[in-house]
Design a protein around this motif. Sequence first.
Motif, short mmCIF file in Angstrom:
data_model
loop_
_atom_site.label_atom_id
_atom_site.label_comp_id
_atom_site.label_asym_id
_atom_site.label_seq_id
_atom_site.Cartn_x
_atom_site.Cartn_y
_atom_site.Cartn_z
N ALA A 181 0.81 -1.22 0.00
CA ALA A 181 0.00 0.00 0.00
C ALA A 181 0.84 1.28 0.00
O ALA A 181 0.30 2.37 -0.09
N HIS A 182 2.14 1.14 0.12
CA HIS A 182 3.04 2.31 0.12
C HIS A 182 4.19 2.02 -0.84
O HIS A 182 5.25 1.56 -0.42
N ARG A 183 3.95 2.31 -2.12
CA ARG A 183 4.91 1.92 -3.16
C ARG A 183 5.68 3.11 -3.75
O ARG A 183 6.37 2.95 -4.76
N GLY A 184 5.52 4.28 -3.12
CA GLY A 184 6.10 5.50 -3.69
C GLY A 184 7.58 5.39 -4.04
O GLY A 184 8.03 5.95 -5.04
N ILE A 185 8.35 4.65 -3.24
CA ILE A 185 9.81 4.61 -3.46
C ILE A 185 10.20 3.88 -4.74
O ILE A 185 11.35 3.95 -5.17
N GLU A 186 9.22 3.18 -5.35
CA GLU A 186 9.56 2.47 -6.59
C GLU A 186 9.90 3.42 -7.73
O GLU A 186 10.58 3.06 -8.68
N PHE A 187 9.38 4.66 -7.63
CA PHE A 187 9.57 5.58 -8.75
C PHE A 187 11.02 6.06 -8.86
O PHE A 187 11.59 6.08 -9.94
N GLU A 188 11.61 6.45 -7.72
CA GLU A 188 12.95 7.03 -7.80
C GLU A 188 13.95 6.40 -6.82
O GLU A 188 15.07 6.08 -7.20
N LEU A 189 13.52 6.24 -5.57
CA LEU A 189 14.49 5.81 -4.56
C LEU A 189 15.02 4.39 -4.79
O LEU A 189 16.22 4.13 -4.65
N ILE A 190 14.15 3.47 -5.17
CA ILE A 190 14.63 2.09 -5.39
C ILE A 190 15.61 2.04 -6.57
O ILE A 190 16.72 1.51 -6.44
N PRO A 191 15.25 2.62 -7.75
CA PRO A 191 16.22 2.59 -8.85
C PRO A 191 17.55 3.27 -8.49
O PRO A 191 18.62 2.76 -8.81
N TRP A 192 17.44 4.39 -7.79
CA TRP A 192 18.65 5.13 -7.37
C TRP A 192 19.53 4.23 -6.49
O TRP A 192 20.74 4.16 -6.66
N SER A 193 18.90 3.56 -5.53
CA SER A 193 19.64 2.72 -4.58
C SER A 193 20.22 1.49 -5.27
O SER A 193 21.36 1.08 -5.01
N ARG A 194 19.42 0.94 -6.16
CA ARG A 194 19.85 -0.28 -6.86
C ARG A 194 21.08 0.00 -7.72
O ARG A 194 22.03 -0.79 -7.77
#
Length: 294
Positions: A181-194
């Motif tokens: 229900a809280h997927r906001g980080i998929e847009f920028e933070l996850i790719p950035w971190s990955r």
Amino acid sequence: MKEATQLNHAPKVRTTPLPSGRAIPVLGQGTWRMGEEPARRQAEVAALRYGFDLGMNLIDTAEMYGEGGAEEVVAEAIADRREEVFVVSKVYPHNATRRGAIEACERSLRRLKTDYIDLYLLHWRGDVSLAETVEAFQQLKETGKILEHGVSNFDVSDMDEWMALLGGDEVASNQVLYNLAHRGIEFELIPWSRERRIPIMAYSPVAPNAQVQKKMFNDRNVKSIAAEHGATPAQIALAWVLREPDIIAIPKASRPEHIRANRETLDIKLTVDDLAKLDKSFPPPKRKVSLEML
Ligand code: NAP
């Protein structure tokens, strides 16, 4: 409950590498709201130990939880198996000054009854300059009081700032809110971190609050996928967080049946079709949203 002596035979939880190369289990145990009531303490210690017996040897705690009480619960749980457990703790932002962070860490070490913390995080960004915090963290690392340092509740712009500081590029992980229900980080933070191979540690992966839990667990698609896998909706929610190899999840469970169920989620392989259905119920972000936190 199983006995601690079974630890050596516990099935290993898979790991993911931190930027340093150290391995961290992808499934651990949270401790928020533990250590608040003496009457519950023994049950909490037993719950964490049961999780260890099942191989969930990563513990997330913080000086904030129970104002030190949770760290004391952890101390009791890890007393005879310190080396097997990866301990994460966090410093309050208002304590994260050059000197304050060192003193806070030393207090945590005393409560945890250990001489090192595996990963020490800034709980969230406060008013103290990040440069001071990184300097303190580096000193803690040099003296062996912590093995790794990192952050929590940091968005990309905070990460950029942190990484630009001397020693900031040694950041091991960023602990953030992440669930269906809280997927906001998929847009920028996850790719950035990955891209930088910095694993995300997902907090509140199962049930951030009763309302969200109800929405997730009663969702038609979650329920039908659960039925197909012979699992519970909570297991599907957690398996979804764990679908990627570089995401770490730290659910908190005090009931033995929840602890076992969480361990079993690692055996659930969601199909492409399952993931598409979950996207329908809980769509991924289409644009950048501010980092949500609890
Ligand atoms: P969570 O782990 O997503 O959910 C905890 C709740 O879910 C508890 O009520 C638990 O019940 C229930 N639960 C757990 N496993 C279940 C299962 N298999 N089936 C059904 N119910 C299940 O939420 P959280 O405690 O907010 O987050 C986990 C950890 O993340 C915290 O404990 C803390 O260590 C960390 N955290 C960090 C931050 C931060 O700012 N860095 C913020 C929040 C949390 P029972 O306890 O009754 O078993």
